[in-house]
Design a protein around this motif. Structure first.
Motif, PDB file in Angstrom:
ATOM      1  N   MET A   1      46.545  46.515  45.948  1.00  0.00           N
ATOM      2  CA  MET A   1      46.220  45.094  45.893  1.00  0.00           C
ATOM      3  C   MET A   1      45.047  44.903  44.931  1.00  0.00           C
ATOM      4  O   MET A   1      44.311  45.791  44.677  1.00  0.00           O
ATOM      5  CB  MET A   1      45.843  44.650  47.305  1.00  0.00           C
ATOM      6  CG  MET A   1      45.685  43.174  47.433  1.00  0.00           C
ATOM      7  SD  MET A   1      45.354  42.719  49.148  1.00  0.00           S
ATOM      8  CE  MET A   1      46.270  41.239  49.200  1.00  0.00           C
ATOM      9  N   PHE A   2      44.847  43.851  44.308  1.00  0.00           N
ATOM     10  CA  PHE A   2      43.707  43.497  43.464  1.00  0.00           C
ATOM     11  C   PHE A   2      43.216  44.647  42.596  1.00  0.00           C
ATOM     12  O   PHE A   2      42.078  45.071  42.682  1.00  0.00           O
ATOM     13  CB  PHE A   2      42.571  42.917  44.298  1.00  0.00           C
ATOM     14  CG  PHE A   2      42.935  41.702  45.094  1.00  0.00           C
ATOM     15  CD1 PHE A   2      43.922  40.836  44.657  1.00  0.00           C
ATOM     16  CD2 PHE A   2      42.307  41.423  46.284  1.00  0.00           C
ATOM     17  CE1 PHE A   2      44.273  39.707  45.389  1.00  0.00           C
ATOM     18  CE2 PHE A   2      42.633  40.309  47.025  1.00  0.00           C
ATOM     19  CZ  PHE A   2      43.613  39.450  46.574  1.00  0.00           C
ATOM     20  N   GLN A   3      44.079  45.119  41.752  1.00  0.00           N
ATOM     21  CA  GLN A   3      43.736  46.189  40.812  1.00  0.00           C
ATOM     22  C   GLN A   3      43.194  45.644  39.497  1.00  0.00           C
ATOM     23  O   GLN A   3      42.446  46.318  38.813  1.00  0.00           O
ATOM     24  CB  GLN A   3      44.972  47.052  40.521  1.00  0.00           C
ATOM     25  CG  GLN A   3      45.456  47.827  41.713  1.00  0.00           C
ATOM     26  CD  GLN A   3      44.469  48.928  42.057  1.00  0.00           C
ATOM     27  OE1 GLN A   3      44.187  49.783  41.240  1.00  0.00           O
ATOM     28  NE2 GLN A   3      43.946  48.901  43.265  1.00  0.00           N
ATOM     29  N   ILE A   5      41.145  42.597  38.120  1.00  0.00           N
ATOM     30  CA  ILE A   5      40.269  41.521  38.588  1.00  0.00           C
ATOM     31  C   ILE A   5      39.632  40.833  37.388  1.00  0.00           C
ATOM     32  O   ILE A   5      38.983  41.483  36.569  1.00  0.00           O
ATOM     33  CB  ILE A   5      39.166  42.113  39.502  1.00  0.00           C
ATOM     34  CG1 ILE A   5      39.809  42.867  40.657  1.00  0.00           C
ATOM     35  CG2 ILE A   5      38.203  41.034  39.970  1.00  0.00           C
ATOM     36  CD1 ILE A   5      38.909  43.904  41.293  1.00  0.00           C
ATOM     37  N   ALA A  22      32.990  40.956  42.186  1.00  0.00           N
ATOM     38  CA  ALA A  22      34.105  41.556  41.446  1.00  0.00           C
ATOM     39  C   ALA A  22      33.900  43.058  41.282  1.00  0.00           C
ATOM     40  O   ALA A  22      34.847  43.840  41.424  1.00  0.00           O
ATOM     41  CB  ALA A  22      34.265  40.875  40.088  1.00  0.00           C
ATOM     42  N   LEU A  25      34.542  44.673  44.637  1.00  0.00           N
ATOM     43  CA  LEU A  25      35.989  44.663  44.901  1.00  0.00           C
ATOM     44  C   LEU A  25      36.685  45.744  44.072  1.00  0.00           C
ATOM     45  O   LEU A  25      37.533  46.482  44.586  1.00  0.00           O
ATOM     46  CB  LEU A  25      36.566  43.281  44.583  1.00  0.00           C
ATOM     47  CG  LEU A  25      38.038  43.051  44.854  1.00  0.00           C
ATOM     48  CD1 LEU A  25      38.382  43.286  46.322  1.00  0.00           C
ATOM     49  CD2 LEU A  25      38.416  41.622  44.459  1.00  0.00           C
ATOM     50  N   THR A  29      38.866  48.918  45.487  1.00  0.00           N
ATOM     51  CA  THR A  29      40.297  49.054  45.192  1.00  0.00           C
ATOM     52  C   THR A  29      40.579  50.006  44.037  1.00  0.00           C
ATOM     53  O   THR A  29      41.737  50.206  43.676  1.00  0.00           O
ATOM     54  CB  THR A  29      40.909  47.684  44.846  1.00  0.00           C
ATOM     55  OG1 THR A  29      40.305  47.203  43.632  1.00  0.00           O
ATOM     56  CG2 THR A  29      40.725  46.675  45.962  1.00  0.00           C
ATOM     57  N   GLY A  31      39.998  49.356  41.072  1.00  0.00           N
ATOM     58  CA  GLY A  31      40.594  48.492  40.062  1.00  0.00           C
ATOM     59  C   GLY A  31      39.734  48.407  38.820  1.00  0.00           C
ATOM     60  O   GLY A  31      38.751  49.124  38.666  1.00  0.00           O
ATOM     61  N   ALA A 105      45.973  39.615  35.538  1.00  0.00           N
ATOM     62  CA  ALA A 105      45.098  39.553  36.712  1.00  0.00           C
ATOM     63  C   ALA A 105      45.874  39.457  38.017  1.00  0.00           C
ATOM     64  O   ALA A 105      46.885  38.767  38.108  1.00  0.00           O
ATOM     65  CB  ALA A 105      44.153  38.356  36.598  1.00  0.00           C
ATOM     66  N   ASP A 106      45.351  40.187  39.023  1.00  0.00           N
ATOM     67  CA  ASP A 106      45.842  40.066  40.401  1.00  0.00           C
ATOM     68  C   ASP A 106      45.007  39.045  41.167  1.00  0.00           C
ATOM     69  O   ASP A 106      45.453  38.525  42.183  1.00  0.00           O
ATOM     70  CB  ASP A 106      45.702  41.405  41.142  1.00  0.00           C
ATOM     71  CG  ASP A 106      46.515  42.513  40.510  1.00  0.00           C
ATOM     72  OD1 ASP A 106      47.647  42.237  40.084  1.00  0.00           O
ATOM     73  OD2 ASP A 106      46.001  43.637  40.447  1.00  0.00           O
ATOM     74  N   VAL A 107      43.785  38.816  40.700  1.00  0.00           N
ATOM     75  CA  VAL A 107      42.862  37.890  41.349  1.00  0.00           C
ATOM     76  C   VAL A 107      41.843  37.419  40.313  1.00  0.00           C
ATOM     77  O   VAL A 107      41.530  38.141  39.371  1.00  0.00           O
ATOM     78  CB  VAL A 107      42.147  38.544  42.569  1.00  0.00           C
ATOM     79  CG1 VAL A 107      41.268  39.716  42.138  1.00  0.00           C
ATOM     80  CG2 VAL A 107      41.356  37.528  43.389  1.00  0.00           C
TER      81      VAL A 107
END
Length: 173
Positions: A1-3, A5, A22, A25, A29, A31, A105-107
């Protein structure tokens, strides 16, 4: 998830806090972060015709945006997070959304000043447009409230309660 950002960056406190979140996060992850700073020439020129003075101001804003990106990428790298940055010029929400799409982007993480009322009406909210238009989740980081802001909010809330206890509705204009 959220790799992947994306974080919107300017020199404001909420944007700097969004960058911190960020990075955390991305560490969690494993990410990577795409950092985007957008220079809005309309802020400088409004509806006035272009001039040499305005071009200098916009160029200075671009230089500052590049500096912010470089510092943010370095900060992410020091935290062992892969990061890339880009400075863009145009309407902030539109440019950020385009960057997020291109970055995959995932987020999106963005700050907000939390303006209300007339300030919100006059200045708008980039975060609000991003929330409305983004095709990926958006994490909005609000500015920390100062002691002065807390005191004003307490007074405003107390005033509302006092008016309601008195049985009279609040005055409207």
């Amino acid at each position: 998830m959220f790799q992947r950002i994306v974080v919107a960056l300017d020199s404001s406190e909420p944007a700097q806090e969004a960058l911190s979140i960020a990075i955390t996060l991305a560490q969690t992850t494993r990410g990577e972060i795409g950092i985007c700073s957008v220079v809005d020439p309309i802020v400088v020129s409004g509806t006035a015709p272009p001039s040499a003075g305005m071009e200098i101001v916009v160029r200075d804003m671009e230089t500052e945006a590049h500096r912010l990106i470089d510092e943010a990428v370095d900060r992410a790298h020091r935290a062992a997070v892969r990061a890339h940055g880009e400075t863009r010029c145009g309407a902030p929400a539109f440019e950020l959304l385009q960057y997020a799409k291109r970055f995959g982007a995932d987020v999106i993480v963005t700050g907000t000043h939390g303006r209300r009322g007339l300030k919100h009406l006059l200045m708008g909210s980039v975060a609000e447009v991003i929330l409305r238009e983004a095709t990926v989740p958006v994490l909005v980081v609000r500015a920390a409230r100062s002691a002065h802001d807390e005191q004003r909010a307490d007074h405003a809330e107390h005033g509302k309660h006092a008016e309601h206890r008195g049985g009279r509705p609040a005055a409207t204009t």
